[in-house]
Design an enzyme around this catalytic site. Structure first.
Site, PDB file in Angstrom:
ATOM      1  N   LEU A  23       0.823  -1.214   0.000  1.00 19.14           N
ATOM      2  CA  LEU A  23       0.000   0.000   0.000  1.00 19.14           C
ATOM      3  C   LEU A  23       0.857   1.263   0.000  1.00 19.14           C
ATOM      4  CD1 LEU A  23      -2.804  -1.056   2.507  1.00 19.14           C
ATOM      5  CD2 LEU A  23      -2.961  -0.858   0.023  1.00 19.14           C
ATOM      6  N   THR A  68      11.679  -2.910   1.725  1.00 19.07           N
ATOM      7  CA  THR A  68      10.917  -3.845   2.544  1.00 19.07           C
ATOM      8  C   THR A  68      11.471  -5.257   2.402  1.00 19.07           C
ATOM      9  OG1 THR A  68       8.669  -4.530   3.135  1.00 19.07           O
ATOM     10  CG2 THR A  68       9.134  -4.261   0.777  1.00 19.07           C
ATOM     11  N   LYS A  72      16.019  -5.310   3.905  1.00 16.06           N
ATOM     12  CA  LYS A  72      16.364  -4.245   4.852  1.00 16.06           C
ATOM     13  C   LYS A  72      17.803  -4.337   5.361  1.00 16.06           C
ATOM     14  CE  LYS A  72      11.635  -3.313   6.287  1.00 16.06           C
ATOM     15  NZ  LYS A  72      10.690  -3.143   7.399  1.00 16.06           N
ATOM     16  N   ASP A 108      11.387   2.588  10.535  1.00 10.98           N
ATOM     17  CA  ASP A 108      10.514   1.572  11.131  1.00 10.98           C
ATOM     18  C   ASP A 108      10.298   1.818  12.619  1.00 10.98           C
ATOM     19  OD1 ASP A 108       9.813  -0.009   8.958  1.00 10.98           O
ATOM     20  OD2 ASP A 108      11.578  -1.290   9.135  1.00 10.98           O
ATOM     21  N   SER A 134      13.374 -11.329  14.517  1.00 15.95           N
ATOM     22  CA  SER A 134      14.682 -10.664  14.626  1.00 15.95           C
ATOM     23  C   SER A 134      15.187 -10.184  13.269  1.00 15.95           C
ATOM     24  CB  SER A 134      15.703 -11.624  15.256  1.00 15.95           C
ATOM     25  OG  SER A 134      15.799 -12.826  14.490  1.00 15.95           O
ATOM     26  N   SER A 137      12.839  -5.218  10.497  1.00 12.91           N
ATOM     27  CA  SER A 137      11.865  -4.406  11.234  1.00 12.91           C
ATOM     28  C   SER A 137      12.112  -4.487  12.731  1.00 12.91           C
ATOM     29  CB  SER A 137      10.439  -4.859  10.921  1.00 12.91           C
ATOM     30  OG  SER A 137      10.117  -4.647   9.569  1.00 12.91           O
ATOM     31  N   ILE A 228       2.625  -5.954  13.410  1.00 13.45           N
ATOM     32  CA  ILE A 228       2.891  -4.982  12.347  1.00 13.45           C
ATOM     33  C   ILE A 228       2.422  -5.460  10.978  1.00 13.45           C
ATOM     34  CG2 ILE A 228       4.851  -4.073  13.654  1.00 13.45           C
ATOM     35  CD1 ILE A 228       6.691  -5.263  11.476  1.00 13.45           C
ATOM     36  N   GLY A 251      -1.690  -2.858  12.744  1.00 15.33           N
ATOM     37  CA  GLY A 251      -0.428  -2.863  12.010  1.00 15.33           C
ATOM     38  C   GLY A 251      -0.324  -1.745  10.999  1.00 15.33           C
TER      39      GLY A 251
END
Length: 290
Positions: A23, A68, A72, A108, A134, A137, A228, A251
């Site tokens: 989105l 994303t 990351k 984030d 882990s 994010s 999230i 989220g």
């Protein structure tokens, strides 16, 4: 990406895989239109992010990227300079691409922290915080909470024990927070200590394994769950927590606030209250239709 984008239009985008349900384009392109900003935000779905790919983006006139899953941690390694969160936690979700250098940022943690303060600030005071997962994010969220001054203890529960330990070491070294890796089995025996659960894995996301990460009887009415994952908003984990009477932070709120910071980094324009309200409404409507 063989031709340069229209240079009168500032071009940004999102890179990751998969991206069919993202989105982020809705968020950024809508604000550009609202603010009459001559910019566009595109989707770059790729399983590989490397130096050559960054140069392709640069040659094509791409000025900034949202990063994303699964890139990351890779994104941080590709940057010439980085903000404190990226540098310390070794993960980034934003890249600014200059003519000669690439800059990494991590929004984030800021996005998650704003969401918690708005929906459940008391959850930072009444007990311990546990982060599930882990990955990239989790790293940003862990650092932002650690340096906020709002928590004293942090637990990290992950199936990857090595990365969980690394996050805890980095947090403990760079803040006054005591961070502790914890196995799922041990976490289940210490649930009465927990006031806030932050779920950062893909479990429950559309197209991924549904989970839930924790059993229904883990939760109680004194807890807050912040999953999230936003597509769908009601993941199996959220449903389990709701059934137990736990408070829920949507989220989509982290998506909203981290994107607002990215918008500011991309355009050098600060988002205002109206931008946030309109974006929240758009996200809500878009998620209702999915």
């Amino acid at each position: 990406m063989k031709t340069k984008t229209n240079q009168s239009v500032k071009t940004f985008g999102i890179v990751g895989f998969p991206l069919s349900h993202s989105l982020s384009p809705l968020i950024h392109n809508s604000i550009y239109k609202d603010r009459n900003i001559n910019a566009s935000y595109l989707v770059f779905e790729t399983q590989n992010l490397n130096v050559e790919k960054i140069q392709e983006f640069r040659n094509s006139g791409i000025l900034g990227l949202s990063v994303t899953i699964p890139h990351k941690e890779t994104a941080f390694t590709l940057a010439d300079k980085a903000d404190d969160t990226s540098r310390i936690m070794k993960a980034s979700n934003t890249l600014l691409i200059g003519p000669d250098s690439t800059y990494a940022y991590n929004t984030d943690g800021e996005g998650a922290y704003h969401s918690i303060l708005e929906f459940s600030p008391e959850s930072l005071k009444t007990g311990k915080v546990v982060i599930l997962g882990s990955g990239g994010s989790a790293r940003g969220i862990a650092f932002s909470l650690a340096v906020s001054g709002k928590i004293q203890n942090l637990l990290v529960c992950s199936r990857n024990e090595i990365t969980a330990k690394e996050i805890c070491l980095l947090v403990t070294k760079n803040s006054n927070v005591k961070a502790e890796p914890i196995s799922q089995d041990v976490l289940l025996t210490r649930k009465e200590e927990i006031s806030l659960v932050i779920h950062t894995t893909p479990l429950g996301m559309k197209g991924q394994s549904p989970g839930p990460y924790l059993p229904e009887d883990f939760f109680n009415s004194n807890m807050t769950l912040f999953d999230i994952v936003y597509n769908p908003l009601e993941t199996p984990l959220v449903k389990a927590a709701q059934k137990a009477g736990a408070k829920i932070i949507p989220g989509s709120e982290m998506l909203l606030y981290q994107a607002m910071k990215q918008f500011e980094l991309f355009t050098e324009i600060s988002p205002n209250a109206e931008d946030i309200i309109k974006t929240r409404e758009r996200l809500s409507k878009a998620l209702e239709n999915r």
